[in-house]
Scaffold this motif. Structure first.
Motif, mmCIF file in Angstrom:
data_model
loop_
_atom_site.group_PDB
_atom_site.id
_atom_site.type_symbol
_atom_site.label_atom_id
_atom_site.label_comp_id
_atom_site.label_asym_id
_atom_site.label_seq_id
_atom_site.Cartn_x
_atom_site.Cartn_y
_atom_site.Cartn_z
ATOM 1 N N GLN A 206 0.836 -1.204 0.000
ATOM 2 C CA GLN A 206 0.000 0.000 0.000
ATOM 3 C C GLN A 206 0.869 1.252 0.000
ATOM 4 O O GLN A 206 1.789 1.381 0.807
ATOM 5 C CB GLN A 206 -0.920 0.011 1.225
ATOM 6 C CG GLN A 206 -1.878 1.192 1.207
ATOM 7 C CD GLN A 206 -2.830 1.212 2.398
ATOM 8 O OE1 GLN A 206 -3.017 0.203 3.076
ATOM 9 N NE2 GLN A 206 -3.435 2.361 2.645
ATOM 10 N N ASP A 211 -3.667 0.237 -3.152
ATOM 11 C CA ASP A 211 -2.903 -1.009 -3.171
ATOM 12 C C ASP A 211 -2.282 -1.181 -4.547
ATOM 13 O O ASP A 211 -2.973 -1.044 -5.570
ATOM 14 C CB ASP A 211 -3.838 -2.206 -2.913
ATOM 15 C CG ASP A 211 -4.047 -2.435 -1.425
ATOM 16 O OD1 ASP A 211 -3.170 -2.035 -0.636
ATOM 17 O OD2 ASP A 211 -5.100 -3.001 -1.068
ATOM 18 N N LYS A 231 -8.191 -1.631 0.729
ATOM 19 C CA LYS A 231 -9.324 -2.024 1.571
ATOM 20 C C LYS A 231 -9.193 -1.292 2.914
ATOM 21 O O LYS A 231 -8.107 -1.190 3.463
ATOM 22 C CB LYS A 231 -9.303 -3.535 1.793
ATOM 23 C CG LYS A 231 -9.572 -4.289 0.521
ATOM 24 C CD LYS A 231 -9.870 -5.760 0.815
ATOM 25 C CE LYS A 231 -9.941 -6.554 -0.480
ATOM 26 N NZ LYS A 231 -8.618 -6.937 -0.984
ATOM 27 N N GLN A 232 -10.310 -0.799 3.410
ATOM 28 C CA GLN A 232 -10.278 -0.045 4.684
ATOM 29 C C GLN A 232 -10.110 -0.993 5.860
ATOM 30 O O GLN A 232 -10.669 -2.042 5.896
ATOM 31 C CB GLN A 232 -11.551 0.767 4.852
ATOM 32 C CG GLN A 232 -11.682 1.861 3.791
ATOM 33 C CD GLN A 232 -10.500 2.836 3.765
ATOM 34 O OE1 GLN A 232 -10.046 3.266 4.820
ATOM 35 N NE2 GLN A 232 -9.984 3.145 2.598
#
Ligand code: SAM
Length: 232
Positions: A206, A211, A231-232
């Motif tokens: 990241q 990403d 993605k959180q």
């Protein structure tokens, strides 16, 4: 005997995980961040005069590599991770007191914020002190280090065309040199040196809030496959 130290600030960095951070500063000039000062250093007095300085030394804590038991020998990734060496002969993150040091470029000085680039620092890194780089004292023309005599040879980085579009779109949104950041970091070949990757094996890291995925179509060549929201 023990001493207490407390951070003067914390770094907000483009690097959200350790993997793919360059092993030293300046290897990725597009790696940027902000050093946010904390009280009582956030009122302006502590940074007065710093606008006359192009680079600063940051002394910081490797806060994600702290260990209770000091190591005397370490296995530097640069040596392939299979040769051990005295900790004081290396810049390894696992070290007594967990203290790191990096010279970074000072882009802008605000009252409570220093905008910095060329960093090799993880997001959230606690900074213990800031000192101006002093060229006449810090440049040593005769210095040598035969363990790390030159920067690693960069690996060529290619883009799958959709990945380059994705990276450019995210760069515009973030207002950051994301394409350059990805190229400069991947050119350092973040993969552990002992791994021989197959073309099918994908790697990821990241940067900012995206990403990045890449693979090695053949040894010595990196191809970026996609740049998508993290993605959180
Ligand atoms: N320039 C510094 C020095 O010489 O002390 C750091 C060198 S160290 C080999 C660089 C690596 O430290 C980076 O590749 C990254 O993976 C790791 N790193 C950076 N910030 C960190 C942190 N806050 N906690 C743990 N590891 C960190």
């Amino acid at each position: 005997m023990t001493y207490n130290v407390s951070p003067v600030g914390f770094v907000h960095s483009c690097f959200k995980e350790k993997f793919a951070i360059p092993r030293q500063p300046h290897l990725a000039p597009a790696a940027r961040g902000v050093l946010e000062l904390v009280a009582p250093f956030d009122q302006g007095d502590a940074v007065q005069g710093l606008e006359q300085v192009s680079h600063v030394w940051l002394l910081f804590l490797f806060h994600q590599a702290l260990e209770n038991k000091p190591r005397l020998k370490v296995r530097p990734p640069r040596l392939g991770g299979n040769k051990s060496m005295g900790v004081f002969a290396t810049r390894a993150t696992h070290r007594p007191n967990g203290i790191g040091q990096s010279v970074v470029k000072l882009e802008r000085v605000e009252t409570a914020r220093l905008w910095i680039s060329g960093i090799d620092l993880l997001d959230g890194t606690p900074v213990l002190d800031i000192k101006p780089y002093v060229p006449y004292a810090d440049i040593i023309g005769t210095a040598s280090n035969s363990i790390a005599s030159a920067a690693p040879e960069p690996v060529p980085v290619q883009w799958a065309p959709p990945a380059l579009h994705q990276a450019r779109d995210h760069a515009m949104r973030l207002q950051e040199p994301l394409v350059e950041l990805i190229e400069q970091c991947l050119a350092q070949d973040p993969r552990p040196a002992y791994q021989v990757p197959t073309a099918e094996r994908e790697y990821g890291a990241q940067f900012w809030d995206v990403d990045v995925r890449w693979h090695y179509p053949r040894p010595g060549l990196i191809r970026v496959l996609e740049v998508i929201p993290a993605k959180q």
